[in-house]
Design a protein around this motif. Structure first.
Motif, PDB file in Angstrom:
ATOM      1  N   LEU A 314       0.914  -1.103  -0.006  1.00  0.00           N
ATOM      2  CA  LEU A 314      -0.164  -0.160  -0.033  1.00  0.00           C
ATOM      3  C   LEU A 314       0.862   1.307   0.033  1.00  0.00           C
ATOM      4  N   PRO A 315       1.796   1.486   0.727  1.00  0.00           N
ATOM      5  CA  PRO A 315       2.838   2.616   0.706  1.00  0.00           C
ATOM      6  C   PRO A 315       3.202   3.072  -0.983  1.00  0.00           C
ATOM      7  N   THR A 316       3.582   1.602  -1.609  1.00  0.00           N
ATOM      8  CA  THR A 316       4.075   2.034  -3.144  1.00  0.00           C
ATOM      9  C   THR A 316       2.800   2.430  -3.917  1.00  0.00           C
ATOM     10  N   MET A 317       1.524   1.823  -3.389  1.00  0.00           N
ATOM     11  CA  MET A 317       0.178   2.342  -4.303  1.00  0.00           C
ATOM     12  C   MET A 317       0.124   3.722  -4.089  1.00  0.00           C
ATOM     13  N   ALA A 318       0.266   4.065  -2.750  1.00  0.00           N
ATOM     14  CA  ALA A 318      -0.047   5.620  -2.644  1.00  0.00           C
ATOM     15  C   ALA A 318       0.916   6.438  -3.332  1.00  0.00           C
ATOM     16  N   LEU A 319       2.250   5.962  -3.745  1.00  0.00           N
ATOM     17  CA  LEU A 319       3.062   6.528  -4.527  1.00  0.00           C
ATOM     18  C   LEU A 319       2.496   6.746  -5.996  1.00  0.00           C
ATOM     19  N   LEU A 320       2.231   5.439  -6.364  1.00  0.00           N
ATOM     20  CA  LEU A 320       1.691   5.310  -7.863  1.00  0.00           C
ATOM     21  C   LEU A 320       0.427   6.453  -8.077  1.00  0.00           C
ATOM     22  N   ASP A 342       4.363   3.861  11.507  1.00  0.00           N
ATOM     23  CA  ASP A 342       2.791   3.937  11.272  1.00  0.00           C
ATOM     24  C   ASP A 342       2.858   4.478   9.854  1.00  0.00           C
ATOM     25  N   ARG A 343       2.281   3.688   8.963  1.00  0.00           N
ATOM     26  CA  ARG A 343       2.822   3.664   7.414  1.00  0.00           C
ATOM     27  C   ARG A 343       1.668   4.743   6.791  1.00  0.00           C
ATOM     28  N   ILE A 344       0.484   5.055   7.394  1.00  0.00           N
ATOM     29  CA  ILE A 344      -0.166   6.276   6.982  1.00  0.00           C
ATOM     30  C   ILE A 344       0.371   7.525   7.342  1.00  0.00           C
ATOM     31  N   ALA A 345       0.826   7.750   8.552  1.00  0.00           N
ATOM     32  CA  ALA A 345       1.531   9.045   9.174  1.00  0.00           C
ATOM     33  C   ALA A 345       2.794   9.225   8.214  1.00  0.00           C
ATOM     34  N   VAL A 346       3.668   8.198   8.104  1.00  0.00           N
ATOM     35  CA  VAL A 346       4.912   8.503   7.413  1.00  0.00           C
ATOM     36  C   VAL A 346       4.758   8.627   6.011  1.00  0.00           C
ATOM     37  N   MET A 347       3.829   7.815   5.318  1.00  0.00           N
ATOM     38  CA  MET A 347       3.562   8.199   3.894  1.00  0.00           C
ATOM     39  C   MET A 347       3.189   9.635   3.748  1.00  0.00           C
ATOM     40  N   VAL A 348       2.047  10.239   4.699  1.00  0.00           N
ATOM     41  CA  VAL A 348       1.486  11.432   4.236  1.00  0.00           C
ATOM     42  C   VAL A 348       2.698  12.463   4.353  1.00  0.00           C
ATOM     43  N   ALA A 356       3.445  16.270  -2.825  1.00  0.00           N
ATOM     44  CA  ALA A 356       2.185  15.719  -3.160  1.00  0.00           C
ATOM     45  C   ALA A 356       1.027  16.129  -2.506  1.00  0.00           C
ATOM     46  N   ASP A 357      -0.144  15.984  -3.002  1.00  0.00           N
ATOM     47  CA  ASP A 357      -1.412  16.421  -2.457  1.00  0.00           C
ATOM     48  C   ASP A 357      -1.896  15.248  -1.779  1.00  0.00           C
ATOM     49  N   VAL A 358      -1.964  15.347  -0.712  1.00  0.00           N
ATOM     50  CA  VAL A 358      -2.455  13.830  -0.112  1.00  0.00           C
ATOM     51  C   VAL A 358      -2.832  14.004   1.555  1.00  0.00           C
ATOM     52  N   GLU A 359      -3.981  13.235   1.821  1.00  0.00           N
ATOM     53  CA  GLU A 359      -4.527  13.447   3.260  1.00  0.00           C
ATOM     54  C   GLU A 359      -4.549  12.044   3.896  1.00  0.00           C
ATOM     55  N   THR A 361      -6.240   9.739   6.626  1.00  0.00           N
ATOM     56  CA  THR A 361      -7.613   9.412   7.216  1.00  0.00           C
ATOM     57  C   THR A 361      -7.662   8.288   8.069  1.00  0.00           C
ATOM     58  N   GLU A 362      -8.709   8.047   8.909  1.00  0.00           N
ATOM     59  CA  GLU A 362      -8.657   6.907   9.811  1.00  0.00           C
ATOM     60  C   GLU A 362      -8.309   5.784   9.518  1.00  0.00           C
ATOM     61  N   ASP A 363      -8.374   5.044   8.166  1.00  0.00           N
ATOM     62  CA  ASP A 363      -8.261   3.894   7.785  1.00  0.00           C
ATOM     63  C   ASP A 363      -7.627   4.027   6.519  1.00  0.00           C
ATOM     64  N   GLY A 364      -6.925   5.101   6.152  1.00  0.00           N
ATOM     65  CA  GLY A 364      -6.178   4.941   4.850  1.00  0.00           C
ATOM     66  C   GLY A 364      -5.613   6.646   4.470  1.00  0.00           C
ATOM     67  N   MET A 365      -5.747   6.592   3.112  1.00  0.00           N
ATOM     68  CA  MET A 365      -5.197   7.999   2.581  1.00  0.00           C
ATOM     69  C   MET A 365      -6.022   8.487   1.376  1.00  0.00           C
ATOM     70  N   VAL A 366      -6.144   9.621   1.215  1.00  0.00           N
ATOM     71  CA  VAL A 366      -6.787  10.222  -0.049  1.00  0.00           C
ATOM     72  C   VAL A 366      -5.835  10.922  -0.967  1.00  0.00           C
ATOM     73  N   ILE A 367      -5.272  10.347  -1.974  1.00  0.00           N
ATOM     74  CA  ILE A 367      -4.163  11.014  -2.832  1.00  0.00           C
ATOM     75  C   ILE A 367      -4.915  11.726  -3.907  1.00  0.00           C
ATOM     76  N   HIS A 368      -4.611  13.143  -4.105  1.00  0.00           N
ATOM     77  CA  HIS A 368      -5.071  13.989  -5.119  1.00  0.00           C
ATOM     78  C   HIS A 368      -4.031  13.946  -6.535  1.00  0.00           C
ATOM     79  N   GLY A 369      -4.391  13.123  -7.475  1.00  0.00           N
ATOM     80  CA  GLY A 369      -3.218  12.865  -8.417  1.00  0.00           C
ATOM     81  C   GLY A 369      -2.718  14.015  -9.266  1.00  0.00           C
ATOM     82  N   LYS A 370      -1.667  13.541  -9.862  1.00  0.00           N
ATOM     83  CA  LYS A 370      -0.961  14.372 -10.952  1.00  0.00           C
ATOM     84  C   LYS A 370      -0.390  15.489 -10.273  1.00  0.00           C
ATOM     85  N   CYS A 371       0.335  15.155  -9.309  1.00  0.00           N
ATOM     86  CA  CYS A 371       1.092  16.250  -8.720  1.00  0.00           C
ATOM     87  C   CYS A 371       2.738  15.854  -8.899  1.00  0.00           C
TER      88      CYS A 371
END
Ligand code: S3P
Length: 426
Positions: A314-320, A342-348, A356-359, A361-371
């Protein structure tokens, strides 16, 4: 360590052996009769921790590069360790070994590094205690160090609150030593390497849907194991190939067990050009070659039953997702908070530092793409998967990316930077 922008990654890669399968091959070999021969064993620090724990319990294990011989002591042949067992950074060693130790005729203590001392062990303590085990957290914080006093165990019907192969495997291994039947049901099916491999070693184990059932064994018998390449290591090249301009990479001999192959589904749903060839079954596990090409990606939603099938990716999917058009939502992935970091906190934090434009959340992340990512100074937090993800981010960002603690890749992929150098040289 420093990284700068690259393009045109072309060539073939063979990733090291699967971490989960390597751990299990040593553990099951150690409690079997006869000599288990393992090839393509992962010589990462986590699996070496497993080897050293079993050596401390009197198991003769010979290593020659990726080739390992485990001269098993049989189901009841482990010896009391004279010192604390050191699990290093390895959650798999801690949790699976605890299941084995609960059924022995001796007491033992397990401890590891600062990260292990923060990881939740209540999730194994509760089912083991209800089987009659004596397991205590010595600092009374439900984390390692743990003390386990071997007891006679009884089987349970356990409804696990988390989809975790480590919890499932811990209970099944204790079930090998328990009276009667032990049953584990998960909310979603997690990786099933324990079920496949323990059956091959002769355990009376069946599984159906999200439930696995084991009966106590009299003896397990040594096997020959060929460890497939680790899809959790292949993911760095899959993502690098998809996002780096003018790239085409083939990753050979990757384990494609259906409980682990979630990245294929997600990459395809994002329009990624990912193909699989040369599919075959090797030692009960599906294996194949993955080819990826630079792609125009779109955002997606990653949640539900696919989560345990790509939890470590999932961390690598967030980068993708940063390179995809539109938003990507990762949900139902609260387990990310209790991994090596804490891979949510560290990725964000790290993705934000790169622009990157990323938030979170309690159970994951929202990534606004094409940054557009730019270089930054980042901390791996000594988490191997964070270090490797940001090395791939670094070769796709302007300027220079510096990663602190980058050497922690030795946990699961000691030759990662050599492979990266080879691919970026073209
Ligand atoms: C593993 C299971 C997963 C995974 C870990 C290895 C295993 O953990 O994250 O890297 O080998 O069983 P959980 O089972 O706790 O999700």
């Amino acid at each position: 360590m420093e990284f700068s922008q690259k393009k045109g990654l072309r060539g073939e890669i063979t990733v090291p052996g699967d971490k989960s399968i390597s751990h299990r091959s040593v553990m099951f070999g150690a409690i079997s009769k006869g000599t288990t021969e393992i090839s393509n064993f992962l010589t990462g620090a986590d699996c070496l921790s497993t080897i050293s724990c079993f050596r401390q319990m009197g198991v003769d294990i010979e290593t020659d590069g990726n080739h390992v011989l485990v001269h098993g002591n049989g189901l009841h042949g482990l010896k009391a360790p004279s010192q604390r067992l050191d699990v290093g950074n390895s959650g798999t060693t801690t949790r699976l070994l605890s299941g084995i130790l609960a059924g022995q005729r001796f007491a033992s203590e397990l401890d590891g590094d600062a990260s292990i001392r923060k990881r939740p062990m209540r999730r194994i303590m509760t089912p083991l205690q209800s089987m009659g085990a004596e397991i205590t957290s010595l600092n009374q914080n439900d984390c390692a160090p743990l003390r386990i006093v071997g007891k006679s165990l009884k089987g349970i019907d356990y409804l696990s609150p988390v989809a975790s192969a480590q919890v499932k495997s811990c209970v099944l291994l204790a079930g090998l030593y328990a009276e009667g039947e032990t049953r584990v049901t998960e909310p979603e099916l997690s990786r099933n390497h324990t079920e496949l491999m323990l059956s091959a070693f002769g355990a009376d184990l069946t599984s159906s849907g999200k439930t696995a059932v084991i009966h106590p064994a009299k003896e397990l018998y040594a096997q020959k194991i060929i460890v497939p390449g680790d899809i959790s290591s292949a993911v760095y090249w899959v993502v690098a190939g998809l996002i780096t301009p003018d790239s085409e990479i083939t990753i050979r001999n990757v384990g494609l067990n259906p409980t682990r192959d979630g990245i294929l589904e997600v990459c395809r749903s994002m329009n990624g050009q990912v193909s699989v060839s040369n599919e075959r079954i090797q030692g009960g596990e599906k294996v194949g070659d993955i080819t990826v090409k630079t792609s125009e990606l779109k955002g997606t939603v990653i949640g539900g039953s696919v989560i345990p099938r790509l939890i470590d990716e999932l961390p690598t999917m967030a980068l993708l997702a940063c390179f995809a058009q539109g938003d990507t939502v990762i949900r139902d992935a609260q387990e990310l908070k209790v991994k090596e970091s804490d891979r949510i906190a560290v990725m964000v934090e790290n993705l934000t530092k790169m622009g990157a434009d990323v938030e979170g959340t309690e159970d994951g992340m929202v990534i606004h793409g094409k940054c557009r990512l730019h270089g930054a100074e980042l901390d791996s937090c000594l988490d191997h998967r964070i270090a490797m993800t940001f090395a791939i981010a670094g070769i796709n960002a302007s300027g220079t990316t510096k990663i602190k603690g980058a050497e922690c890749v030795n946990i699961s992929y000691p030759s990662f930077y050599e492979d990266l150098a080879r691919l970026t040289r073209g």
